[in-house]
Write a protein that holds these residues in place. Sequence first.
Motif, PDB file in Angstrom:
ATOM      1  N   LEU A  58       0.881  -1.242  -0.017  1.00 48.86           N
ATOM      2  CA  LEU A  58       0.032  -0.060  -0.030  1.00 48.86           C
ATOM      3  C   LEU A  58       0.914   1.307   0.055  1.00 48.86           C
ATOM      4  O   LEU A  58       0.602   2.118  -0.522  1.00 48.86           O
ATOM      5  CB  LEU A  58      -0.979   0.111   1.223  1.00 48.86           C
ATOM      6  CG  LEU A  58      -1.904   1.278   1.531  1.00 48.86           C
ATOM      7  CD1 LEU A  58      -2.663   1.629   0.145  1.00 48.86           C
ATOM      8  CD2 LEU A  58      -2.599   0.982   2.744  1.00 48.86           C
ATOM      9  N   ARG A  59       1.896   1.266   0.829  1.00 51.48           N
ATOM     10  CA  ARG A  59       2.875   2.264   0.922  1.00 51.48           C
ATOM     11  C   ARG A  59       3.495   2.822  -0.529  1.00 51.48           C
ATOM     12  O   ARG A  59       3.501   3.970  -0.685  1.00 51.48           O
ATOM     13  CB  ARG A  59       3.928   2.195   2.036  1.00 51.48           C
ATOM     14  CG  ARG A  59       4.544   3.514   2.688  1.00 51.48           C
ATOM     15  CD  ARG A  59       5.607   3.072   3.567  1.00 51.48           C
ATOM     16  NE  ARG A  59       6.527   3.979   3.309  1.00 51.48           N
ATOM     17  CZ  ARG A  59       7.500   4.028   2.533  1.00 51.48           C
ATOM     18  NH1 ARG A  59       7.869   3.437   1.910  1.00 51.48           N
ATOM     19  NH2 ARG A  59       8.002   5.001   2.765  1.00 51.48           N
ATOM     20  N   ASN A  60       3.701   1.649  -1.047  1.00 50.60           N
ATOM     21  CA  ASN A  60       4.293   1.832  -2.583  1.00 50.60           C
ATOM     22  C   ASN A  60       3.040   2.289  -3.601  1.00 50.60           C
ATOM     23  O   ASN A  60       3.553   2.732  -4.636  1.00 50.60           O
ATOM     24  CB  ASN A  60       4.880   0.647  -3.117  1.00 50.60           C
ATOM     25  CG  ASN A  60       6.229   0.544  -2.190  1.00 50.60           C
ATOM     26  OD1 ASN A  60       6.825   1.417  -1.910  1.00 50.60           O
ATOM     27  ND2 ASN A  60       6.660  -0.972  -1.832  1.00 50.60           N
ATOM     28  N   ALA A  61       1.915   2.180  -3.268  1.00 49.44           N
ATOM     29  CA  ALA A  61       0.796   2.242  -4.237  1.00 49.44           C
ATOM     30  C   ALA A  61       0.395   3.699  -4.098  1.00 49.44           C
ATOM     31  O   ALA A  61      -0.759   4.083  -4.859  1.00 49.44           O
ATOM     32  CB  ALA A  61      -0.231   1.397  -4.076  1.00 49.44           C
ATOM     33  N   THR A  62       0.618   4.437  -2.940  1.00 44.79           N
ATOM     34  CA  THR A  62       0.089   5.743  -2.631  1.00 44.79           C
ATOM     35  C   THR A  62       0.901   6.907  -2.296  1.00 44.79           C
ATOM     36  O   THR A  62       2.061   6.543  -1.680  1.00 44.79           O
ATOM     37  CB  THR A  62      -1.132   5.504  -1.725  1.00 44.79           C
ATOM     38  OG1 THR A  62      -1.767   7.013  -1.451  1.00 44.79           O
ATOM     39  CG2 THR A  62      -0.636   5.055  -0.451  1.00 44.79           C
ATOM     40  N   ILE A  63       0.682   8.146  -2.519  1.00 43.30           N
ATOM     41  CA  ILE A  63       1.422   9.148  -2.021  1.00 43.30           C
ATOM     42  C   ILE A  63       1.022   9.559  -0.602  1.00 43.30           C
ATOM     43  O   ILE A  63       1.994  10.123   0.049  1.00 43.30           O
ATOM     44  CB  ILE A  63       1.395  10.436  -2.702  1.00 43.30           C
ATOM     45  CG1 ILE A  63       0.025  10.954  -2.955  1.00 43.30           C
ATOM     46  CG2 ILE A  63       1.888  10.047  -4.457  1.00 43.30           C
ATOM     47  CD1 ILE A  63      -0.349  12.400  -3.503  1.00 43.30           C
ATOM     48  N   ILE A  64      -0.048   8.967  -0.013  1.00 43.13           N
ATOM     49  CA  ILE A  64      -0.177   9.366   1.384  1.00 43.13           C
ATOM     50  C   ILE A  64       0.524   8.490   2.234  1.00 43.13           C
ATOM     51  O   ILE A  64       0.902   7.305   2.124  1.00 43.13           O
ATOM     52  CB  ILE A  64      -1.700   8.850   1.630  1.00 43.13           C
ATOM     53  CG1 ILE A  64      -2.741   9.828   0.433  1.00 43.13           C
ATOM     54  CG2 ILE A  64      -2.191   9.178   3.107  1.00 43.13           C
ATOM     55  CD1 ILE A  64      -4.174   9.326   0.503  1.00 43.13           C
ATOM     56  N   PRO A  65       1.022   9.123   3.272  1.00 45.87           N
ATOM     57  CA  PRO A  65       2.082   8.445   4.137  1.00 45.87           C
ATOM     58  C   PRO A  65       1.245   7.315   4.935  1.00 45.87           C
ATOM     59  O   PRO A  65      -0.147   7.599   5.465  1.00 45.87           O
ATOM     60  CB  PRO A  65       2.576   9.722   5.248  1.00 45.87           C
ATOM     61  CG  PRO A  65       2.444  10.874   4.463  1.00 45.87           C
ATOM     62  CD  PRO A  65       1.407  10.570   3.461  1.00 45.87           C
ATOM     63  N   ILE A  66       1.680   6.196   5.239  1.00 49.63           N
ATOM     64  CA  ILE A  66       0.875   5.083   5.883  1.00 49.63           C
ATOM     65  C   ILE A  66       1.436   4.868   7.303  1.00 49.63           C
ATOM     66  O   ILE A  66       2.658   5.082   7.468  1.00 49.63           O
ATOM     67  CB  ILE A  66       1.109   3.772   5.278  1.00 49.63           C
ATOM     68  CG1 ILE A  66       0.875   3.851   3.657  1.00 49.63           C
ATOM     69  CG2 ILE A  66       0.398   2.899   5.957  1.00 49.63           C
ATOM     70  CD1 ILE A  66      -0.668   4.287   3.487  1.00 49.63           C
ATOM     71  N   ALA A  67       0.573   4.948   8.401  1.00 51.33           N
ATOM     72  CA  ALA A  67       0.834   4.916   9.696  1.00 51.33           C
ATOM     73  C   ALA A  67       0.377   3.729  10.345  1.00 51.33           C
ATOM     74  O   ALA A  67      -0.745   3.290   9.789  1.00 51.33           O
ATOM     75  CB  ALA A  67       0.262   6.271  10.299  1.00 51.33           C
ATOM     76  N   GLY A  68       0.963   3.013  11.295  1.00 52.59           N
ATOM     77  CA  GLY A  68       0.629   1.981  11.920  1.00 52.59           C
ATOM     78  C   GLY A  68       1.304   1.556  13.087  1.00 52.59           C
ATOM     79  O   GLY A  68       2.414   1.922  13.257  1.00 52.59           O
ATOM     80  N   GLY A  69       1.058   0.584  14.067  1.00 51.36           N
ATOM     81  CA  GLY A  69       1.744   0.017  14.993  1.00 51.36           C
ATOM     82  C   GLY A  69       1.121  -0.006  16.443  1.00 51.36           C
ATOM     83  O   GLY A  69       1.566  -0.299  17.427  1.00 51.36           O
ATOM     84  N   GLU A  70      -0.298   0.522  16.288  1.00 51.28           N
ATOM     85  CA  GLU A  70      -0.963   0.525  17.763  1.00 51.28           C
ATOM     86  C   GLU A  70      -1.126  -0.413  18.474  1.00 51.28           C
ATOM     87  O   GLU A  70      -1.360  -0.732  19.534  1.00 51.28           O
ATOM     88  CB  GLU A  70      -2.184   1.637  17.403  1.00 51.28           C
ATOM     89  CG  GLU A  70      -3.294   0.806  16.709  1.00 51.28           C
ATOM     90  CD  GLU A  70      -4.594   1.712  16.602  1.00 51.28           C
ATOM     91  OE1 GLU A  70      -5.745   1.320  16.867  1.00 51.28           O
ATOM     92  OE2 GLU A  70      -4.231   2.840  15.943  1.00 51.28           O
ATOM     93  N   CYS A  71      -1.121  -1.575  17.544  1.00 51.22           N
ATOM     94  CA  CYS A  71      -1.458  -3.257  18.057  1.00 51.22           C
ATOM     95  C   CYS A  71      -0.012  -3.935  18.252  1.00 51.22           C
ATOM     96  O   CYS A  71       0.045  -5.031  18.802  1.00 51.22           O
ATOM     97  CB  CYS A  71      -2.356  -3.832  17.007  1.00 51.22           C
ATOM     98  SG  CYS A  71      -3.852  -3.247  16.669  1.00 51.22           S
ATOM     99  N   GLU A  72       1.171  -3.041  17.904  1.00 51.40           N
ATOM    100  CA  GLU A  72       2.229  -3.979  18.173  1.00 51.40           C
ATOM    101  C   GLU A  72       2.696  -3.678  19.634  1.00 51.40           C
ATOM    102  O   GLU A  72       2.462  -2.899  20.419  1.00 51.40           O
ATOM    103  CB  GLU A  72       3.558  -3.177  17.542  1.00 51.40           C
ATOM    104  CG  GLU A  72       3.175  -3.330  15.974  1.00 51.40           C
ATOM    105  CD  GLU A  72       3.228  -4.766  15.644  1.00 51.40           C
ATOM    106  OE1 GLU A  72       4.080  -5.718  16.031  1.00 51.40           O
ATOM    107  OE2 GLU A  72       2.784  -5.073  14.428  1.00 51.40           O
ATOM    108  N   TYR A  73       3.750  -4.609  20.233  1.00 50.42           N
ATOM    109  CA  TYR A  73       4.235  -4.770  21.431  1.00 50.42           C
ATOM    110  C   TYR A  73       5.796  -4.741  21.494  1.00 50.42           C
ATOM    111  O   TYR A  73       6.401  -5.458  20.758  1.00 50.42           O
ATOM    112  CB  TYR A  73       3.870  -6.038  22.459  1.00 50.42           C
ATOM    113  CG  TYR A  73       2.241  -5.737  22.200  1.00 50.42           C
ATOM    114  CD1 TYR A  73       1.544  -5.130  22.997  1.00 50.42           C
ATOM    115  CD2 TYR A  73       1.570  -6.696  21.445  1.00 50.42           C
ATOM    116  CE1 TYR A  73      -0.021  -5.338  23.089  1.00 50.42           C
ATOM    117  CE2 TYR A  73       0.023  -6.759  21.276  1.00 50.42           C
ATOM    118  CZ  TYR A  73      -0.510  -5.934  22.030  1.00 50.42           C
ATOM    119  OH  TYR A  73      -2.055  -5.826  22.045  1.00 50.42           O
TER     120      TYR A  73
END
Length: 199
Positions: A58-73
């Motif tokens: 997805l990151r490579n398919a869009t110019i919108i920055p991608i955020a994530g990690g709220e479920c990581e430990y």
Amino acid sequence: MVREVRKAIGDDMELMVDSNHAYNLREAIKLSKSIEDYDIGWFEPPVSPEFYNRYAELRNATIIPIAGGECEYLRCGFHPLLRTNAVDIAQPDIAACSGLTEVKKISVLTSTYGKEIVPHSWGTYIAISAAMHFISNLDNVPGRMFNSNFWMEHDRTDNELRDKVTIPDFEVKNGEIKVSDKPGLGVGIDEDALKRFCK
């Protein structure tokens, strides 16, 4: 909805999209493409958190920055997200990922990979104040022309536990927060309200 929100807030205010991993990759790409023209600050978390490769696609398919990690430990959980170039912005939840000491280590790891960090802070003012203290201690990457804007979430949904039990000592003014200089996190507790929630 994104178009109407952008129209309502104008071009000078940041606009982010939070889907709470509601989409598969195909749907997330389609949505991203349809909202790219609205200057989106980031898209969080677009797909299920365990699909690191899909985040990267997805990151490579869009110019919108991608955020994530709220479920990581722990930092070990963030390493695959960063190593696979799956996100532009890491979003550790301080209360869930093992506290301020561990999230500081995550911030060093994030900086090493040249990524940004914005803590996920949902719940009471204890979590929100922890995020505020954390971002106030982040370092700018040396050599940048412009200093980073350090962001945090400030949950404003209806939450009686947050609003009745915890008492914050900070003020939001013109989109900025002044960090409390009270001991600890600077959060008071209304013990009578707490007793009502313990019944």
